[in-house]
Design a protein around this motif. Structure first.
Motif, short mmCIF file in Angstrom:
data_model
loop_
_atom_site.label_atom_id
_atom_site.label_comp_id
_atom_site.label_asym_id
_atom_site.label_seq_id
_atom_site.Cartn_x
_atom_site.Cartn_y
_atom_site.Cartn_z
N VAL A 74 -47.67 -33.94 -0.92
CA VAL A 74 -47.31 -33.26 -2.17
C VAL A 74 -48.51 -33.22 -3.10
O VAL A 74 -48.80 -32.19 -3.72
N LEU A 75 -49.23 -34.34 -3.21
CA LEU A 75 -50.41 -34.36 -4.07
C LEU A 75 -51.49 -33.40 -3.57
O LEU A 75 -52.27 -32.87 -4.37
N ARG A 78 -50.84 -27.03 -3.26
CA ARG A 78 -51.20 -26.08 -4.31
C ARG A 78 -50.34 -26.31 -5.56
O ARG A 78 -50.82 -26.20 -6.68
N ALA A 79 -49.05 -26.65 -5.35
CA ALA A 79 -48.15 -26.89 -6.48
C ALA A 79 -48.70 -28.00 -7.39
O ALA A 79 -48.69 -27.87 -8.61
N HIS A 80 -49.17 -29.06 -6.79
CA HIS A 80 -49.71 -30.16 -7.59
C HIS A 80 -51.05 -29.78 -8.23
O HIS A 80 -51.31 -30.14 -9.38
N ALA A 107 -43.38 -33.84 -11.41
CA ALA A 107 -42.04 -33.91 -10.82
C ALA A 107 -42.15 -33.67 -9.31
O ALA A 107 -42.30 -32.53 -8.87
N PHE A 108 -42.10 -34.74 -8.55
CA PHE A 108 -42.13 -34.61 -7.09
C PHE A 108 -40.85 -33.92 -6.63
O PHE A 108 -39.79 -34.13 -7.20
N ASP A 170 -46.66 -24.25 1.98
CA ASP A 170 -45.35 -23.64 2.29
C ASP A 170 -44.26 -24.70 2.34
O ASP A 170 -43.16 -24.50 1.81
N LEU A 171 -44.53 -25.83 2.99
CA LEU A 171 -43.54 -26.90 3.11
C LEU A 171 -43.18 -27.49 1.74
O LEU A 171 -42.01 -27.73 1.44
N VAL A 172 -44.18 -27.73 0.92
CA VAL A 172 -43.93 -28.31 -0.42
C VAL A 172 -43.16 -27.31 -1.28
O VAL A 172 -42.23 -27.68 -1.99
N ALA A 173 -43.54 -26.04 -1.20
CA ALA A 173 -42.82 -25.02 -1.98
C ALA A 173 -41.35 -24.94 -1.55
O ALA A 173 -40.46 -24.80 -2.38
#
Length: 175
Positions: A74-75, A78-80, A107-108, A170-173
């Motif tokens: 997650v870290l 791209r979101a992070h 926010a994880f 993609d997975l984190v999104a």
């Protein structure tokens, strides 16, 4: 010595010959872990990696007392990165990472168990492939690797790093 003796922090002036202070909180948090997550406090590119617990991090690293590959994934997403760039109110915000603003308030995702496993597996693969790419190109640094990614290069294993980052994003999104 002269500069340290004038320091306003009593410990620094009294114990002028010691480098900084023991990070007892970090040492306590790392107990029982074989490895932990780190990133550079200041860097051109934001990337996270795992360090063996035997490695003592210096003050230029932001340390996360976790060996969970899901957290690493997650870290590393791209979101992070977008979050970290948005919350740091400083010049060249993309180059600075502060634990309190960038990590503590992030926010994880509330990922399902299967998502956690998939994100963790890709994060582990990304960490391993980056190490392989760097080992195969001794003059290449992690910054150089990410410069090459930013420039669109795909030679020497860089395409694999790019694909793993895309898969991770993609997975984190989805989570």
């Amino acid at each position: 010595k002269a500069g340290r003796e004038r320091n306003s922090r009593a410990r620094y002036s009294r114990d002028w010959w010691l480098f900084s202070e023991n990070r007892s909180g970090l040492r306590t948090a790392l107990q029982g872990l074989d490895r932990y997550i780190v990133t550079l406090e200041i860097g051109k590119h934001r990337w996270f990696t795992l360090l063996g617990a035997e490695v003592v991090a210096d003050n230029r690293l932001v340390c996360v007392a976790s060996d969970d590959p899901f957290i690493l994934g997650v870290l590393s997403s791209r979101a992070h990165r977008i979050w970290a760039e948005a919350v740091v109110d400083a010049p060249a915000a993309t180059e600075i990472y502060t634990k309190t603003a960038c990590f503590d308030r992030f926010a994880f995702p509330d990922a399902r168990p299967g998502q956690r496993v998939a994100i963790g597996a890709v994060a582990e693969a990304l960490d391993r492939v980056r190490a392989e790419v760097l080992a195969g190109r001794p003059r290449l640094t992690m910054t150089g690797l990410y410069n090459a990614l930013a420039a669109g290069e795909d030679a020497g294993g860089i395409a694999r790093v790019r694909r793993l980052h895309a898969e991770l994003d993609d997975l984190v999104a989805a989570a």
